[in-house]
Design a protein around this motif. Structure first.
Motif, PDB file in Angstrom:
ATOM      1  N   THR A  27      -0.777  67.493 -25.259  1.00 38.05           N
ATOM      2  CA  THR A  27       0.670  67.640 -25.362  1.00 38.05           C
ATOM      3  C   THR A  27       1.177  66.506 -26.235  1.00 38.05           C
ATOM      4  N   LEU A  28       1.818  66.844 -27.362  1.00 34.28           N
ATOM      5  CA  LEU A  28       2.272  65.848 -28.317  1.00 34.28           C
ATOM      6  C   LEU A  28       3.790  65.896 -28.432  1.00 34.28           C
ATOM      7  N   ALA A  29       4.410  64.714 -28.483  1.00 37.85           N
ATOM      8  CA  ALA A  29       5.862  64.651 -28.648  1.00 37.85           C
ATOM      9  C   ALA A  29       6.266  63.311 -29.231  1.00 37.85           C
ATOM     10  N   PHE A  30       7.164  63.350 -30.215  1.00 36.33           N
ATOM     11  CA  PHE A  30       7.783  62.148 -30.801  1.00 36.33           C
ATOM     12  C   PHE A  30       6.743  61.138 -31.299  1.00 36.33           C
ATOM     13  N   ASN A  31       5.679  61.648 -31.908  1.00 35.79           N
ATOM     14  CA  ASN A  31       4.726  60.770 -32.582  1.00 35.79           C
ATOM     15  C   ASN A  31       5.082  60.699 -34.063  1.00 35.79           C
ATOM     16  N   GLN A  33      10.440  46.718 -38.943  1.00 39.06           N
ATOM     17  CA  GLN A  33      11.590  46.097 -39.577  1.00 39.06           C
ATOM     18  C   GLN A  33      12.869  46.582 -38.898  1.00 39.06           C
ATOM     19  N   SER A  34      13.905  45.802 -39.052  1.00 36.23           N
ATOM     20  CA  SER A  34      15.151  46.096 -38.324  1.00 36.23           C
ATOM     21  C   SER A  34      15.771  47.421 -38.745  1.00 36.23           C
ATOM     22  N   ASP A  35      15.456  47.915 -39.969  1.00 31.73           N
ATOM     23  CA  ASP A  35      16.011  49.186 -40.436  1.00 31.73           C
ATOM     24  C   ASP A  35      14.974  50.306 -40.384  1.00 31.73           C
ATOM     25  N   SER A  36      13.920  50.132 -39.586  1.00 34.96           N
ATOM     26  CA  SER A  36      12.868  51.130 -39.496  1.00 34.96           C
ATOM     27  C   SER A  36      13.397  52.452 -38.952  1.00 34.96           C
ATOM     28  N   SER A  37      12.857  53.547 -39.476  1.00 33.59           N
ATOM     29  CA  SER A  37      13.228  54.875 -38.976  1.00 33.59           C
ATOM     30  C   SER A  37      12.575  55.184 -37.636  1.00 33.59           C
ATOM     31  N   ILE A  71      13.161  53.553 -34.899  1.00 36.87           N
ATOM     32  CA  ILE A  71      14.045  53.064 -33.844  1.00 36.87           C
ATOM     33  C   ILE A  71      14.907  54.210 -33.327  1.00 36.87           C
ATOM     34  N   GLN A  72      15.031  54.287 -32.010  1.00 35.13           N
ATOM     35  CA  GLN A  72      15.831  55.314 -31.347  1.00 35.13           C
ATOM     36  C   GLN A  72      15.397  56.718 -31.769  1.00 35.13           C
ATOM     37  N   LEU A  92       5.165  47.785 -30.778  1.00 32.57           N
ATOM     38  CA  LEU A  92       5.902  46.534 -30.941  1.00 32.57           C
ATOM     39  C   LEU A  92       7.356  46.791 -31.278  1.00 32.57           C
ATOM     40  N   PRO A  93       8.262  46.037 -30.676  1.00 33.12           N
ATOM     41  CA  PRO A  93       9.693  46.229 -30.937  1.00 33.12           C
ATOM     42  C   PRO A  93      10.076  45.771 -32.334  1.00 33.12           C
ATOM     43  N   PRO A  94      11.201  46.221 -32.834  1.00 34.45           N
ATOM     44  CA  PRO A  94      11.653  45.784 -34.152  1.00 34.45           C
ATOM     45  C   PRO A  94      12.091  44.327 -34.129  1.00 34.45           C
ATOM     46  N   VAL A  95      11.951  43.671 -35.292  1.00 35.83           N
ATOM     47  CA  VAL A  95      12.474  42.322 -35.425  1.00 35.83           C
ATOM     48  C   VAL A  95      13.987  42.400 -35.499  1.00 35.83           C
ATOM     49  N   THR A  96      14.653  41.310 -35.168  1.00 35.32           N
ATOM     50  CA  THR A  96      16.116  41.327 -35.182  1.00 35.32           C
ATOM     51  C   THR A  96      16.662  41.335 -36.590  1.00 35.32           C
ATOM     52  N   SER A  97      15.903  40.773 -37.533  1.00 43.57           N
ATOM     53  CA  SER A  97      16.307  40.817 -38.944  1.00 43.57           C
ATOM     54  C   SER A  97      15.045  40.738 -39.797  1.00 43.57           C
TER      55      SER A  97
END
Length: 354
Positions: free
Chosen positions: A281-285, A330-334, A336-337, A347-352
């Motif tokens: 089952t695959l989702a949001f990869n 990166q902070s503007d990575s696609s 995110i969300q 890994l979470p995005p950097v703040t800047s």
């Protein structure tokens, strides 16, 4: 007080007399036994043992400390390189804590496998080992056998971590790499890998037999073959992992079953490899930069777009510096969300931007 003799008791009531006498004799003993059961038990006292090569602790050998320790004890290891084979078995609730991941190093000596947790036919239960490094010996770094509740935290392992017939293994915040074969292998075991860096192995993680494993927020990179290999009747959940720069992302052989969501699979020869009997089952990869994203085996391999997740995306992840092994977003990575995930991958995005 006058003494009542048996011969003075009328024959017709002698059975009652004997019953009353028996009750009077037994009741005090029962009362005493009940009082002992109700009395609070003595508190179990745990000991703390120190190991130091310079002789400033209780022992200079880790194995001597383990042999001396009782279940529930704690062993503290001071910095140094310990050239010994270490085995933990027949212990429950034992904690082994090093002074730091890069300060305490177990190098092994003679045996295949520097650190053994559990031992046939003996196991180990609820054992915690943290803040030290293990150098492989004979191709095996850590072997976990026939136990349950084994927890490795902030462990650096040069070599393989192998689990066989173990329940509830937890590897968290570990660094595992440079194995001659596989980074982490599960055989008929259950466990969780969380927040680990697994790098430069033949396979990153191999799951086989009837294993049931959860991989969450791990970075698996530079594997010669697949980052995750599933075989036999194994089951797994791959949630928010980053699988980058591997020979393959994840391969599902035989009757393997997997729930795969929120992962980034990038810069690999194959993103997902599906064998006909596998169930996924695959989702949001997010898949990007792979030579093939969804593939079935064959000569040559054939595309399998029907196995794709309907919510999967195919955008560049926007890593900070993948050429340097920095897979933060990166902070503007696609990434995110996306869907219900605050970000895809481990890994979470950097703040800047740096």
């Amino acid at each position: 007080m006058n003494t009542v003799r048996v011969q003075d008791v009328p024959t017709t009531i002698r059975p009652v007399f004997f019953l009353c006498a028996l009750i009077l004799c037994v009741l005090p003993g029962l009362a005493s036994a009940n009082m002992e059961e109700l009395a609070p038990s003595e508190a179990v006292v745990s000991s703390v043992w120190q190991v130091a090569l310079d002789g400033s602790g209780h022992f200079t050998s880790i194995q001597e400390a383990i042999d001396q320790a009782a279940s529930g004890d704690t062993i503290l290891i001071k910095r140094g390189a310990y050239a010994e084979d270490v085995t933990v078995h027949s212990k429950e609730g034992l904690s082994i804590i090093g002074e730091g991941m890069d300060l305490v190093v177990l190098t092994g000596k003679k045996r295949v496998g520097t650190l053994h947790i559990g031992k046939w036919p003996y196991g180990a239960t609820n054992v915690t080992i943290q803040d030290l490094s293990v150098i492989q010996h004979g191709g095996l770094g850590v072997g976990i056998f026939n136990g349950s509740g084994v927890r490795l935290t902030r462990i650096r392992v040069n070599g393989m971590v192998f689990s066989q017939q173990v329940q509830d293994v937890l590897l968290e915040d570990c660094v595992i790499g440079d194995s001659e074969t596989t980074g982490v292998a599960f055989a008929d075991s259950t466990g969780t890998l969380s927040g680990n860096l697994i790098y430069h192995n033949d396979h990153g993680v191999a799951i086989g037999g009837n294993s049931d494993v959860t991989l969450r927020q791990n970075v698996i990179t530079r594997s010669l073959y697949e980052a995750v290999l599933m075989t036999d009747q194994s089951k797994a959940r791959l949630i928010q992992n980053t699988l980058a720069q591997n020979g393959g992302g994840a391969a599902f052989h035989d009757d393997a079953q997997a729930d795969v969501q929120g992962n980034i699979i990038s810069q690999s020869a194959v993103g997902f490899l599906f064998f006909p009997g596998s169930h996924t089952t695959l989702a949001f990869n997010a898949l990007s930069g792979n030579q093939g994203d969804y593939v079935m085996p064959g000569t040559p391999p054939t595309p399998a777009p029907d196995r794709a997740g309907k919510t999967d995306v195919q955008f560049p992840p926007g890593f900070v510096s993948p050429e340097k092994g920095d897979f933060r977003l990166q902070s503007d990575s696609s990434m995110i969300q996306v869907g219900a995930f605050p970000y895809l991958g481990a890994l979470p995005p950097v703040t800047s931007n740096p």
